[in-house]
Design a protein around this motif. Structure first.
Motif, PDB file in Angstrom:
ATOM      1  N   VAL A 165      -4.755   8.751  52.458  1.00 23.16           N
ATOM      2  CA  VAL A 165      -3.371   8.283  52.365  1.00 23.16           C
ATOM      3  C   VAL A 165      -2.564   9.211  51.464  1.00 23.16           C
ATOM      4  O   VAL A 165      -1.415   9.561  51.771  1.00 23.16           O
TER       5      VAL A 165
ATOM      6  N   LYS B  11       1.281  -1.938  62.750  1.00 22.70           N
ATOM      7  CA  LYS B  11       2.167  -1.069  61.969  1.00 22.70           C
ATOM      8  C   LYS B  11       3.624  -1.137  62.417  1.00 22.70           C
ATOM      9  O   LYS B  11       4.489  -0.499  61.805  1.00 22.70           O
TER      10      LYS B  11
ATOM     11  N   ASP C 116       0.402   4.364  56.538  1.00 21.15           N
ATOM     12  CA  ASP C 116       0.443   3.851  55.162  1.00 21.15           C
ATOM     13  C   ASP C 116       0.981   4.915  54.214  1.00 21.15           C
ATOM     14  O   ASP C 116       1.569   4.591  53.176  1.00 21.15           O
TER      15      ASP C 116
ATOM     16  N   ARG D 187      -3.933   5.096  58.144  1.00 27.34           N
ATOM     17  CA  ARG D 187      -3.713   5.700  56.824  1.00 27.34           C
ATOM     18  C   ARG D 187      -2.467   6.582  56.834  1.00 27.34           C
ATOM     19  O   ARG D 187      -1.710   6.616  55.857  1.00 27.34           O
TER      20      ARG D 187
END
Length: 473
Positions: free
Chosen positions: A183, A268, A233, A230
């Motif tokens: 991330v 997401k 994110d 990730r």
């Protein structure tokens, strides 16, 4: 594990049993005319189909249904993307790699391929060569090697690429295709100003994935498959997924691909910005005859059509892996982005590479220079687009998707495509391509429905003739 598209665990959002159940359902219903034609009819609303519904269409062998699917794919492509075809080129930074992927010549055990890594000065030379043929959008590629290709090298390379302005040239958007990472590293890529983060799954079949990646960090199926979560994110809201058709049975991988798209949208809030559909190609140390799941041209066309129907909002990418003939067929069915004048070797643009000194990742089928590809697209009635406006205007992620799903994105994309084509014609094209392109621009300007937009685009195109550059809606 149970199937759960909202889960962050690879084994749940790409659930093996769910794929098997889906394939069984598709097999049971492949001759169900009522179901098949009802799915085709419902998909006309451009809202897509589920992975299970799409699997039924893929399995169907009813000739008139297949023809109806292709017609629907053409309709959806035209409605959401129009005649625009976005142009890009790959830029290979390094072929050093610690993985043991059995289908890629960059694998760690290949001792006779020339290993190479571009210096920042060499990157400048590559970028100038790409700018001098007209490219504005790059996809940088690199093997996975924490010593030779650390994230710091990638970030420095991106900064170098963006810094180079040569004559009227500039790379306005860098997309990134590098190995799954953390991330924190995705945050760094976002801060560096990348466009789309691209990562191919290769195959969604976990057992076969691990056999195809016997050594190296890529062996970790879960870490690789969860990479897009990730990335999002880390703030990257445009991601691109894809499989390498020919590694696993195409039915399994297509269902996995569509499940991945569904997961990203569910978990997401935005699905994949692009889906790539590469097929395995011969390369140094790689014999495609060793892979028994090769996909024929007819099946490949069907795959493209089904993806376009199931995930109508996504951009679809096809590279120079495919021949001119194949690319022409799938452009009509759903592909919206293609590479042109591509080199798949490290340092392949600034200098010609000898056969003995080959560092290419795969053999290229469409070897035509960029201008020939542009001319060909114009002949087919498409608008070759070098546009990068959405990235620079903040129309990414869910903002882009809302505009695309509603069909409103064409209010920006059509004039932007014409203006960037005009730049290409003024700065880079041959006389023959220039003449054909000017005619196309005149015709397409008249098709812009919004009178105000049409007027502004016409004025900007005149300004481009006067030497000004980089207009965008």
């Amino acid at each position: 594990m149970k199937y759960d598209k909202y889960s962050s665990k690879a084994g749940e959002f790409i659930n093996h049993q769910e794929i098997l159940d889906t394939l069984r359902y598709a097999e049971e219903n492949k001759d169900n005319r009522e179901l098949i034609f009802s799915l085709i009819e419902r998909a006309k609303d451009c809202k897509g189909l589920s992975h299970r519904e799409a699997a039924v269409l893929l399995e169907c062998e009813i000739p008139e249904a297949i023809e109806a699917m292709k017609e629907l794919a053409v309709h959806i492509k035209q409605k959401l993307y129009g005649d625009r075809i976005v142009m890009f080129a790959p830029l290979y930074l390094s072929n050093y790699c610690v993985n043991g992927c059995t289908y890629c010549p960059y694998h760690h055990h290949n001792k006779h391929i020339r290993r190479s890594k571009l210096t920042q000065e060499e990157i400048k030379n590559e970028v100038i060569a790409l700018q001098d043929i007209g490219h504005k959008r790059l996809a940088i590629e690199s093997g996975e090697d924490p010593v030779n290709n650390p994230i710091e090298y990638i970030l420095e390379s991106i900064k170098t690429i963006y810094s180079i302005k040569h004559k009227n040239g500039a790379i306005r958007r860098v997309n990134v295709n590098i190995a799954a990472t953390t991330v924190e590293n995705y945050k760094k890529l976002k801060e560096a100003g990348i466009g789309t983060y691209i990562l191919f799954q290769e195959t969604y079949h976990k057992e076969d994935y691990e056999k195809l990646h016997p050594t190296g960090p890529k062996h970790n199926y879960e870490y690789h498959t969860e990479a897009m979560d990730r990335a999002m994110d880390g703030g990257i809201d445009d991601v691109g997924i894809g499989v390498l058709f020919g590694l696993e049975k195409y039915r399994y991988d297509l269902v996995g691909l569509l499940m991945h798209a569904e997961h990203l949208e569910a978990a997401k809030g935005v699905g994949p910005h692009t889906i790539s559909v590469p097929r395995i190609r011969p390369a140094d140390d790689i014999d495609t005859k060793e892979f028994e799941n090769a996909v024929s041209d007819d099946i490949f066309e069907k795959i493209v059509a089904v993806i376009r129907i199931a995930v109508p909002y996504t951009g679809m990418i096809i590279s120079t892996r495919e021949s001119q003939k194949c690319r022409e067929k799938v452009l009509r069915l759903g592909v919206s982005q293609i590479s042109g004048g591509s080199k798949t070797s490290v340092g392949g643009y600034a200098e010609e590479e000898s056969q003995e000194d080959n560092s290419a990742q795969f053999d290229v089928s469409d070897t035509r220079p960029l201008d020939a590809v542009v001319s060909w697209l114009i002949d087919l009635g498409y608008i070759p687009s070098f546009c990068t406006a959405c990235y620079r205007e903040g129309r990414t992620g869910d903002r882009f998707m809302k505009l695309c799903k509603s069909g409103q994105i064409s209010n920006c994309c059509q004039p932007n495509a014409l203006m960037t084509l005009k730049e290409y014609l003024e700065d880079y094209s041959t006389e023959q391509t220039h003449e054909k392109g000017e005619k196309l621009i005149r015709e397409q300007l008249e098709k812009i429905p919004n009178e105000k937009v049409r007027k502004i685009a016409t004025e900007h195109i005149f300004d481009i003739e006067s030497g000004k550059r980089d207009f965008r809606f």
